[in-house]
Design an enzyme around this catalytic site. Structure first.
Site, PDB file in Angstrom:
ATOM      1  N   HIS A 120      28.924 -29.218  30.646  1.00  0.00           N
ATOM      2  CA  HIS A 120      28.521 -28.759  30.041  1.00  0.00           C
ATOM      3  C   HIS A 120      27.042 -28.035  29.848  1.00  0.00           C
ATOM      4  CE1 HIS A 120      31.589 -31.455  28.007  1.00  0.00           C
ATOM      5  NE2 HIS A 120      32.435 -30.480  29.059  1.00  0.00           N
ATOM      6  N   CYS A 128      18.725 -14.518  28.644  1.00  0.00           N
ATOM      7  CA  CYS A 128      18.828 -13.336  27.938  1.00  0.00           C
ATOM      8  C   CYS A 128      20.352 -12.446  28.581  1.00  0.00           C
ATOM      9  CB  CYS A 128      17.427 -12.311  28.114  1.00  0.00           C
ATOM     10  SG  CYS A 128      17.920 -10.699  28.028  1.00  0.00           S
TER      11      CYS A 128
END
Length: 236
Positions: A120, A128
């Site tokens: 996960h 970014c």
């Protein structure tokens, strides 16, 4: 023999251990399992955690997503417990192939584990969305509102939100490790989150160990220890 003695013997005889860990592995380090929702959420947030941690909520309500994320997902002072340390020790001894984890807290790596497959993602990686620049969890913790890159682009955590797919490469590596294991140790997970929970069926052996505070009927374990995983592995 007690269950702990059987586990100790099996570990001694094993050369290809794989551990599959979930939130219960980190609760002993003071990181709460948000599935065990308490009244706190309802006092502070208008939505359940699963809603806030979804891709659509992240897109439609980013300010509230980040407020929850900073408050509830970043436990940067947490330290590895006996389970994390024991698994790292086995890896250093050449007995453990990999840790497959549903956790995003980085505690396995903090304990010294090298081959950690994070199904996960991780709170410690943030990118970014415009230029791809990397930002640490510490940086995120000290921002407010929607964190932005120096280029002005929004930063997104490298965690798998609800409605997002898991990394195919991580799944393939996990399947490979589990299929090669001579002992599969499942700890601190209820095995209800798919597709991660489905990986267990790739285990070929007959030493499937479940260490969990509540028994897992669905796992088909060869050995079940109903206790916290840190407490159990710390006793070996």
């Amino acid at each position: 023999m007690t269950n702990l003695e059987i586990l100790s013997q099996w570990v001694g005889e094993s050369r290809r251990i794989v551990a599959f860990t979930g939130a219960g592995c980190s609760t002993e380090s003071g990181i709460p399992d948000f599935r065990s929702t308490d009244g706190l959420y309802h006092q502070q947030y208008d939505y359940p955690p699963e809603t806030i941690l979804s891709h659509s909520f992240y897109k439609s309500n980013p300010e509230e997503f980040w407020r929850f994320y900073r408050n509830k997902m970043l436990y940067l002072d947490a330290q590895p417990n006996a389970a994390h340390r024991k698994l790292a020790e086995w890896e250093a001894e050449g007995k453990l192939l990999a840790v497959v984890t549903q956790n995003i807290d980085g505690l396995h790596q903090k304990a010294g584990s090298k081959n950690v497959l994070e199904l996960h993602g991780s709170v410690h990686r943030n990118y970014c969305q415009r230029c791809g620049s990397f930002y640490s969890a510490e940086h995120i913790l000290h921002t407010t509102g929607i964190p932005r890159c120096d280029c002005g682009g929004p930063i997104k955590p490298d965690v798998v939100l609800y409605e997002e797919g898991l990394s195919q490469r991580t799944i393939e590596q996990s399947v490979e490790a589990i299929a090669a294991a001579d002992l599969l140790l499942i700890g601190g997970t209820s095995l209800v989150v798919y597709p991660a929970a489905g990986l267990v069926r790739y285990y070929q052996g007959n030493r499937l160990v479940v260490i969990n505070k509540t028994p897992l009927e669905s796992a088909g374990a060869d050995l079940t220890i109903t206790a916290p995983i840190g407490e159990t592995l710390g006793a070996l």
